[in-house]
Design an enzyme around this catalytic site. Structure first.
Site, PDB file in Angstrom:
ATOM      1  N   LEU A  44       0.870  -1.183   0.000  1.00 34.93           N
ATOM      2  CA  LEU A  44       0.000   0.000   0.000  1.00 34.93           C
ATOM      3  C   LEU A  44       0.905   1.230   0.000  1.00 34.93           C
ATOM      4  CD1 LEU A  44      -2.604  -1.132   2.668  1.00 34.93           C
ATOM      5  CD2 LEU A  44      -2.957  -0.982   0.192  1.00 34.93           C
ATOM      6  N   SER A  45       0.335   2.401  -0.293  1.00 30.75           N
ATOM      7  CA  SER A  45       1.195   3.585  -0.345  1.00 30.75           C
ATOM      8  C   SER A  45       1.908   3.792   0.991  1.00 30.75           C
ATOM      9  CB  SER A  45       0.405   4.831  -0.747  1.00 30.75           C
ATOM     10  OG  SER A  45      -0.595   5.118   0.192  1.00 30.75           O
ATOM     11  N   GLU A  46       1.262   3.396   2.096  1.00 32.33           N
ATOM     12  CA  GLU A  46       1.920   3.520   3.395  1.00 32.33           C
ATOM     13  C   GLU A  46       1.537   2.391   4.335  1.00 32.33           C
ATOM     14  OE1 GLU A  46       4.376   6.779   3.132  1.00 32.33           O
ATOM     15  OE2 GLU A  46       2.353   6.833   2.330  1.00 32.33           O
ATOM     16  N   THR A  47       2.519   1.945   5.116  1.00 34.91           N
ATOM     17  CA  THR A  47       2.274   1.063   6.256  1.00 34.91           C
ATOM     18  C   THR A  47       2.794   1.790   7.490  1.00 34.91           C
ATOM     19  OG1 THR A  47       2.445  -0.961   4.943  1.00 34.91           O
ATOM     20  CG2 THR A  47       2.787  -1.173   7.312  1.00 34.91           C
TER      21      THR A  47
END
Length: 286
Positions: A44-47
């Site tokens: 995902l774009s961020e974790t």
């Protein structure tokens, strides 16, 4: 080892819209290389990784936690939507009893508070300064072709370039624009830019949005980010000055889309509020 993990859609109250972030709750310190491996796996774009600051801390009762954010490619200094997602996990899943949560991050202390059906993030406000078109001409051409650029700003604190398209363009023009990650990566020769914001003025008469935006960060392995809190830390400063307003409603025009309520404060910070939807709960087995 089992690590509780959640997927949260941020800046929306509907599943499968807004910006998804993975959120991990760390009972103990994690081997450094595992942060990146998990973020790459989640893709995902961020974790986000929430960690306890002291051994006796508790995800339900404590009010202060460490927080880090990783894209599939590397760690980043600030991520608004994954902070919103992290606060949602603590408030709504862990039933944290505090009205305000503090996160210790690479961008200093960030606070999140519950306000009716929104979570409000207290973020730094970043000024974007006038930027010479000539220096960025190739990058802009790669991103928007021959479209008319009305203003160009650069934020040295965030390495974000803000490109304001002509006020003659409607929101639909911004939505339909096709941007190639490879083209903008190869066209950026200055080494200054790590994020590209495209924005147009909204129609805020009545209850419309004050401004629209899209955000691209292929330098961090993210072609287009669906809804970006950190970009709005730059956009809020710019549009507040342009529109002469402190309170604004913004919409990020990605395919998933998301709405942000903006309140520019007098202390050099900005409150960015959004809703969330928790769509997945589980455990990572390592």
């Amino acid at each position: 080892m089992q690590i509780p993990i959640f997927t949260v859609d941020a800046f929306t109250n509907q599943p499968f819209s807004g910006n998804p972030a993975a959120v991990c709750l760390l009972e103990n310190d994690l081997d450094e290389d595992l942060h990146q491996k998990i973020a790459t796996e989640m893709n995902l774009s961020e974790t986000a990784f929430i960690r306890k600051l002291k051994p006796g801390d508790d995800f339900t009762k404590s009010s202060c936690f460490g927080l880090r954010w990783f894209t599939p490619a590397n760690e980043v200094p600030l991520c608004g939507h994954a902070t919103l997602a992290s606060a949602a996990v603590l408030f709504h899943v862990q039933k944290n009893t505090n009205s305000v949560l503090t996160f210790v991050t690479l961008s200093g202390e960030l606070k999140a508070r519950l306000e009716k059906d929104h979570i409000v993030l207290d973020l730094p406000l970043y000024t974007a300064y006038p930027q010479e078109l000539k220096e960025m001409e190739e990058l802009i051409k790669a991103a928007v072709g021959d479209m008319v650029v009305q203003d160009l700003r650069y934020s040295p604190d965030t390495k974000k370039l803000l490109v304001r398209l002509s006020d003659t363009y409607e929101r639909s023009v911004l939505e339909q624009l096709k941007v190639s990650a490879q083209h903008i990566l190869s066209a950026e020769k200055t080494g200054k830019v790590k994020g590209l914001i495209l924005t147009v003025k909204g129609n805020s008469s009545g209850k419309g949005h004050d401004f629209y935006s899209r955000y691209f960060a292929p330098w961090y392995g993210v072609l287009e980010d669906p809804v970006t809190g950190s970009a709005h830390a730059v956009l809020s400063s710019y549009w507040s000055e342009q529109l002469g307003k402190k309170e604004m409603l913004a919409f990020q025009c990605s395919r998933r889309g998301g709405e942000l309520k903006i309140s520019v404060r007098n202390d050099g910070r900005v409150d960015v509020a959004g809703q969330t939807a928790v769509v997945l709960k589980g455990n990572l087995t390592l």
